[in-house]
Design an enzyme around this catalytic site. Sequence first.
Site, PDB file in Angstrom:
ATOM      1  N   GLU A   1       0.816  -1.170   0.078  1.00 18.48           N
ATOM      2  CA  GLU A   1       0.157   0.162  -0.007  1.00 18.48           C
ATOM      3  C   GLU A   1       0.964   1.365  -0.090  1.00 18.48           C
ATOM      4  O   GLU A   1       1.531   1.553   1.067  1.00 18.48           O
ATOM      5  CB  GLU A   1      -1.033   0.002   1.194  1.00 18.48           C
TER       6      GLU A   1
ATOM      7  N   ASP B   1      -1.199  -1.471   5.775  1.00 20.61           N
ATOM      8  CA  ASP B   1      -1.268  -1.018   6.938  1.00 20.61           C
ATOM      9  C   ASP B   1      -2.200  -1.786   7.887  1.00 20.61           C
ATOM     10  O   ASP B   1      -3.266  -2.309   7.416  1.00 20.61           O
ATOM     11  CB  ASP B   1      -1.352   0.509   7.140  1.00 20.61           C
TER      12      ASP B   1
ATOM     13  N   ASP C   1      -4.518  -0.628   9.724  1.00 14.75           N
ATOM     14  CA  ASP C   1      -5.545   0.277   9.929  1.00 14.75           C
ATOM     15  C   ASP C   1      -6.802   0.032   9.205  1.00 14.75           C
ATOM     16  O   ASP C   1      -6.683  -1.043   8.495  1.00 14.75           O
ATOM     17  CB  ASP C   1      -4.985   1.837  10.132  1.00 14.75           C
TER      18      ASP C   1
ATOM     19  N   ASP D   1      -8.035   1.783   6.591  1.00 17.34           N
ATOM     20  CA  ASP D   1      -7.725   1.915   5.144  1.00 17.34           C
ATOM     21  C   ASP D   1      -7.191   0.664   4.815  1.00 17.34           C
ATOM     22  O   ASP D   1      -7.313   0.283   3.593  1.00 17.34           O
ATOM     23  CB  ASP D   1      -6.849   3.298   4.866  1.00 17.34           C
TER      24      ASP D   1
END
Length: 646
Positions: free
Chosen positions: A432, A506, A508, A510
């Site tokens: 990402e 990541d 998180d 997103d």
Amino acid sequence: MTTNYGADQIQVLEGLEPVRKRPGMYIGSTGPRGLHHLVYEVVDNSVDEALAGYCKHITIDLNADGSVTVVDDGRGIPTDVHSRTGKSALETVMTVLHAGGKFGGGGYKVSGGLHGVGVSVVNALSEWVEVTVWREGRTHKQRYERGLAIGDLDVTPGAGQKHGTSVTFKPDTQIFTTGIEFDYDTLAGRMRELAYLNAGIDITFTDHRLELLKTPEPRVTRYFYEGGIKEYVAYINSDKQAIHEEIIHIGAEKDGVQVEAALQWCADAYSDNLLGFANNIRTVDGGTHLEGLKTVLTRNLNVLARKRNKRKDSDDNLSGENIREGLTAIVSVKVPDPEFEGQTKTKLGNTEVRGIVDSVVGETLSEYLDFHPGIADAILEKAIQAFNAAEAARRARELVRRKSVLESSTLPGKLADCSSRDPSESEIFIVEGDSAGGSAKQGRDRRFQAILPLRGKIINIEKTDDARIYKNTEIQALITALGLGIKGEEFDSSQLRYHRICLMTDADVDGAHIRTLLLTFFYRYQRELINSGYVYIACPPLYKVERGRNHWYCYSDRELQTLITNEFPANANYNVQRFKGLGEMMPQQLWDTTMNPETRMLKKVEIEDAAEADRIFTILMGDRVAPRREFIETHGPRMKLEDLDI
């Protein structure tokens, strides 16, 4: 080093010894999949009784002590003395491999058990088994421990009219070293499948493990579907927009083979979902029954298109992919002498089944569509739209062609390729963002690790037509870098450039969203990638804990709390760093924690229940908002809000 190799070194394994010595040969593995396979073997025997017309109710209980009980009201395993073994037929079935009622022509017409190793393998791999048979007015009981009978068959009168079999077994921890805890949802998926495939069977599944459930009452689910596979298709398509409300159902018998199929096309789906079953066994790798279905659909609908003036004689035929776009179909065959490839039975090999499915489905489908011209036109319209989109996509696709001997299209510029040209040792990390991509490129082993950074979120292909998919830059980069070929065509693993595709995002919200979009892409664009076990999820750490010169990486909040509680004294000084994204990590850190094959943790993406996976992708990633809202409202209360990264 062994020097003497003579007759004494040749081992002869007696009775059930070979099963305990090499369990993987019989149940696939000694992990969770093999553990659940034990339950399926016992339940399949009860279902075979139902197929023969003698059993209506099956109950499965997960007991508090870790054992499982399966009870049916069939004829009961025979208990009279077997002429060849001199033991009761029950003991013979339980303790002798390749002993059962499914080899001769009398006991069963069709059955899922083929190799005759079913219940004896369960016996061999269990700490103990207790069998009770109600038959001819008497109750027969016998106990076995690790495959050996303990005492003789105990017979008591007074069973009255009761008939059937009860098998209780507790898996052996010496064999299943990773644990013997059954997963309710995994088993429930198979029980639901069996109830759909055998209309009228009544299955009750109960979990008595109250400590595990943390509830005062057992969890009970009943599976009973009079509509059979028609209801199964309706269940899969419950959150899709059907082109025709009535599910096309076909059921007939020819040359001793029973064929049942259910078909429904949906307007808001852009790929097909074909499920094949042979003698109640899900044939993941397809086989002759699915080939027969595909052939007859392509032929009949092309004939119909010309008959109804939807295609001119000079026009190209609609391809099978065009016709099957948006189709959910289940084909279930019951074959007296099935030929499966391997003990795990994932592909049907009987050549005669292809022609039988072709003729049975062909006759009924032609007749149905002749009588329902509106439905026929709607299906053809969808197929012609798919054909036109495929043509547009083909033109767009020329840009996407992977570099090969004949074609000069280059690999994407942002791909940092590996030096190895052997796909079996090569792996690619789909990362990402460019910052994480930079760290990954510096930290990787260039010999066998490639890095492909993606910019932002890729498009959701669940609700995108093919022409748009091929025009999208990020998708183009993915297809070209991996060597995926064309959506819907037969998957050619020799064209795949990497045999480990790792999604590295990541930790998180997103990151989770990007991972979901990528999984949707692989599932809908080239599902065979997931089926073949090429897709993995990388697990970067959430925290780095430093104390003095030592440091630890933690992958979850629980791991962090355990480390602090168990490893450090109460007054210890330590520093906790929370990684917000992969870009924050130094290249060496990323290598040590996430990319080094010696120390990293990868999650392999697998599909246990194809129908459920398809339904969930449709709900969560599809066009319609109402089913998604309902899903969130149903499952939302179970979530712990403090765990959400908001």
